[in-house]
Write a protein that holds these residues in place. Structure first.
Motif, PDB file in Angstrom:
ATOM      1  N   ILE A  63       0.840  -1.197   0.000  1.00 30.63           N
ATOM      2  CA  ILE A  63       0.000   0.000   0.000  1.00 30.63           C
ATOM      3  C   ILE A  63       0.877   1.250   0.000  1.00 30.63           C
ATOM      4  O   ILE A  63       0.627   2.211  -0.743  1.00 30.63           O
ATOM      5  N   PHE A  64       1.922   1.255   0.834  1.00 30.47           N
ATOM      6  CA  PHE A  64       2.840   2.398   0.863  1.00 30.47           C
ATOM      7  C   PHE A  64       3.556   2.557  -0.472  1.00 30.47           C
ATOM      8  O   PHE A  64       3.673   3.678  -0.997  1.00 30.47           O
ATOM      9  N   LEU A  65       4.050   1.463  -1.042  1.00 30.81           N
ATOM     10  CA  LEU A  65       4.773   1.551  -2.312  1.00 30.81           C
ATOM     11  C   LEU A  65       3.858   2.034  -3.426  1.00 30.81           C
ATOM     12  O   LEU A  65       4.270   2.817  -4.288  1.00 30.81           O
ATOM     13  N   GLY A  66       2.602   1.585  -3.410  1.00 33.57           N
ATOM     14  CA  GLY A  66       1.656   2.081  -4.401  1.00 33.57           C
ATOM     15  C   GLY A  66       1.357   3.556  -4.217  1.00 33.57           C
ATOM     16  O   GLY A  66       1.269   4.311  -5.195  1.00 33.57           O
ATOM     17  N   LEU A  68       3.362   5.705  -2.882  1.00 31.72           N
ATOM     18  CA  LEU A  68       4.569   6.418  -3.288  1.00 31.72           C
ATOM     19  C   LEU A  68       4.613   6.597  -4.801  1.00 31.72           C
ATOM     20  O   LEU A  68       4.937   7.687  -5.300  1.00 31.72           O
ATOM     21  N   ARG A  69       4.265   5.563  -5.525  1.00 34.92           N
ATOM     22  CA  ARG A  69       4.251   5.668  -6.986  1.00 34.92           C
ATOM     23  C   ARG A  69       3.224   6.702  -7.443  1.00 34.92           C
ATOM     24  O   ARG A  69       3.515   7.534  -8.321  1.00 34.92           O
ATOM     25  N   VAL A  70       2.032   6.666  -6.863  1.00 34.24           N
ATOM     26  CA  VAL A  70       0.990   7.632  -7.223  1.00 34.24           C
ATOM     27  C   VAL A  70       1.448   9.053  -6.925  1.00 34.24           C
ATOM     28  O   VAL A  70       1.253   9.971  -7.739  1.00 34.24           O
ATOM     29  N   SER A 241      -5.448   7.016  -7.236  1.00 30.32           N
ATOM     30  CA  SER A 241      -5.115   8.362  -6.756  1.00 30.32           C
ATOM     31  C   SER A 241      -4.825   8.361  -5.254  1.00 30.32           C
ATOM     32  O   SER A 241      -4.928   9.394  -4.606  1.00 30.32           O
ATOM     33  N   TYR A 242      -4.470   7.208  -4.726  1.00 25.53           N
ATOM     34  CA  TYR A 242      -4.201   7.048  -3.295  1.00 25.53           C
ATOM     35  C   TYR A 242      -2.749   7.427  -3.041  1.00 25.53           C
ATOM     36  O   TYR A 242      -1.830   6.645  -3.272  1.00 25.53           O
ATOM     37  N   ASN A 243      -2.515   8.661  -2.554  1.00 29.66           N
ATOM     38  CA  ASN A 243      -1.150   9.147  -2.383  1.00 29.66           C
ATOM     39  C   ASN A 243      -0.670   8.962  -0.944  1.00 29.66           C
ATOM     40  O   ASN A 243      -1.360   8.398  -0.093  1.00 29.66           O
TER      41      ASN A 243
END
Length: 288
Positions: A63-66, A68-70, A241-243
Motif C-alpha cells: 500500500i505504501f509503495l503504491g 509512493l508511486r501515485v 489516486s491514493y497518495n
C-alpha cells in the motif's frame, strides 16, 4: 561592536515572534514525529523503542509503495504543468497595458477559493452528465470517465490543482519579471534578438531565483495534496489516486497506527528534501 550588532539584533527582534511560532508548531512536531517513528507508540500512550523496524516495514508494504508511486507520478504531472501555466500567464500579464489589475485579479481568484469548494465544483464538471462531458458529447467524443479511469484520474486531478493554485506562482513570477531592468531587454532588441532569444538569454537567467522558489513551493504543495483528492476521489478508483498523505491519514486517524503514520510522514519529508535538492542542482547547472 555595539554598533555592528545593533542591526542584526533589531532584525532578530522583528522576526522573533514568527521564529518562536515556527519552532513550536513546525520544528518541535517534526522532531517529535521523527522520534515517534522509532517506536511502536499507541494511542493509549504506551510505547517501546523499535529502532528502524517501521522503516523496514515500509519497504514491504504494498500500500505504501503504491501510494509512493501515485505521489511521484502526480508530482511529475503537476509541477511542470503549473510552472508552464504560471510562467505563460505571467509573461502575458507583463505585456498587458490596459486593465492590468482586472486581469490579475481574475486569474488570481481561483487561488483564494478553498480546495473543498474547487473539488466539489470540478467533480460535477468531470461527471458523466457534467459540463465537460456535455461539451464533448456535442462533438461525439463523450462521455469520458475522468475520475473513474485509472489512467485519467491523476491528470484530471492535476488539472484542477493547477487551475486552483497557479495564481500565486503567477504573481511571484510576475514580480520577478517586473524586477528585470528594461534596459537589458532594449539592448538585446537593438542587437537584433527576437522574442525567444530575449527570453532565453535575458529573461530566463534573471528569473531563475523566482523560478526556483516557485518550483520548490509547488513541489512541496504537490507532495502534500490531500483535501482535493479526498473530496474528489477518496483515493480511487482502485487506489489509482491514493497518495502518501492519504496513506498517512488512514494509518494515523483510521487505524490509529500513530508510529507508522509518523514513519510515513518522515519518509515524505526526506523525499521532498531530496527532490528540492535535485531541483536546486539542475538550476545551478543550467546557470553555468
Amino acid at each position: 561592536m555595539r554598533h555592528r550588532l545593533r542591526d542584526p539584533i533589531t532584525g532578530l527582534l522583528f522576526v522573533l515572534p514568527m521564529l518562536v511560532l515556527f519552532v513550536i508548531f513546525r520544528f518541535v512536531p517534526t522532531l517529535g514525529a521523527a522520534g515517534m517513528s522509532l517506536t511502536d507508540y499507541k494511542i493509549s500512550g504506551d510505547w517501546s523503542f523499535v529502532g528502524v523496524d517501521n522503516y523496514a516495514r515500509l519497504l514491504d508494504d504494498p500500500i505504501f509503495l503504491g501510494a509512493l508511486r501515485v505521489t511521484v507520478v502526480y508530482v511529475a504531472i503537476y509541477v511542470p504543468l503549473t510552472v508552464v501555466v504560471s510562467l505563460s500567464t505571467a509573461l502575458l500579464l507583463n505585456s498587458v497595458i490596459f486593465m492590468k489589475g482586472l486581469f490579475r485579479g481574475a486569474l488570481f481568484l481561483p487561488y483564494v477559493t478553498s480546495f473543498v469548494f474547487a473539488g466539489v465544483i470540478w467533480r460535477w464538471i468531470y461527471e458523466f452528465d457534467g459540463l465537460l462531458n456535455g461539451l464533448l458529447a456535442k462533438i461525439d467524443l463523450g462521455p469520458v470517465g475522468f475520475l473513474d479511469d485509472t489512467a485519467l484520474v491523476l491528470p484530471a486531478l492535476a488539472t484542477v490543482s493547477v487551475w486552483k493554485g497557479f495564481g500565486y506562482s503567477m504573481l511571484i513570477l510576475l514580480a520577478g519579471l517586473k524586477s528585470i531592468p528594461r534596459s537589458y531587454l532594449e539592448a538585446a532588441r537593438v542587437d537584433g534578438a527576437n522574442a525567444w532569444q530575449r527570453f532565453r538569454s535575458v529573461v530566463f537567467p534573471l528569473l531563475r531565483p523566482a523560478l526556483f522558489f516557485v518550483m520548490v513551493i509547488e513541489t512541496i504543495g504537490a507532495f502534500q495534496t490531500f483535501d482535493l483528492i479526498y473530496v474528489m476521489t477518496g483515493g480511487g478508483p482502485s487506489r489509482a489516486s491514493y497518495n502518501l498523505i492519504l496513506a498517512l491519514y488512514d494509518q494515523g486517524f483510521g487505524d490509529f497506527n500513530l508510529a507508522y503514520a509518523a514513519t510515513i510522514g518522515i519518509s515524505l519529508f526526506v523525499l521532498v528534501f531530496i527532490v528540492s535538492m535535485i531541483q536546486r542542482r539542475l538550476l545551478d547547472r543550467s546557470e553555468k
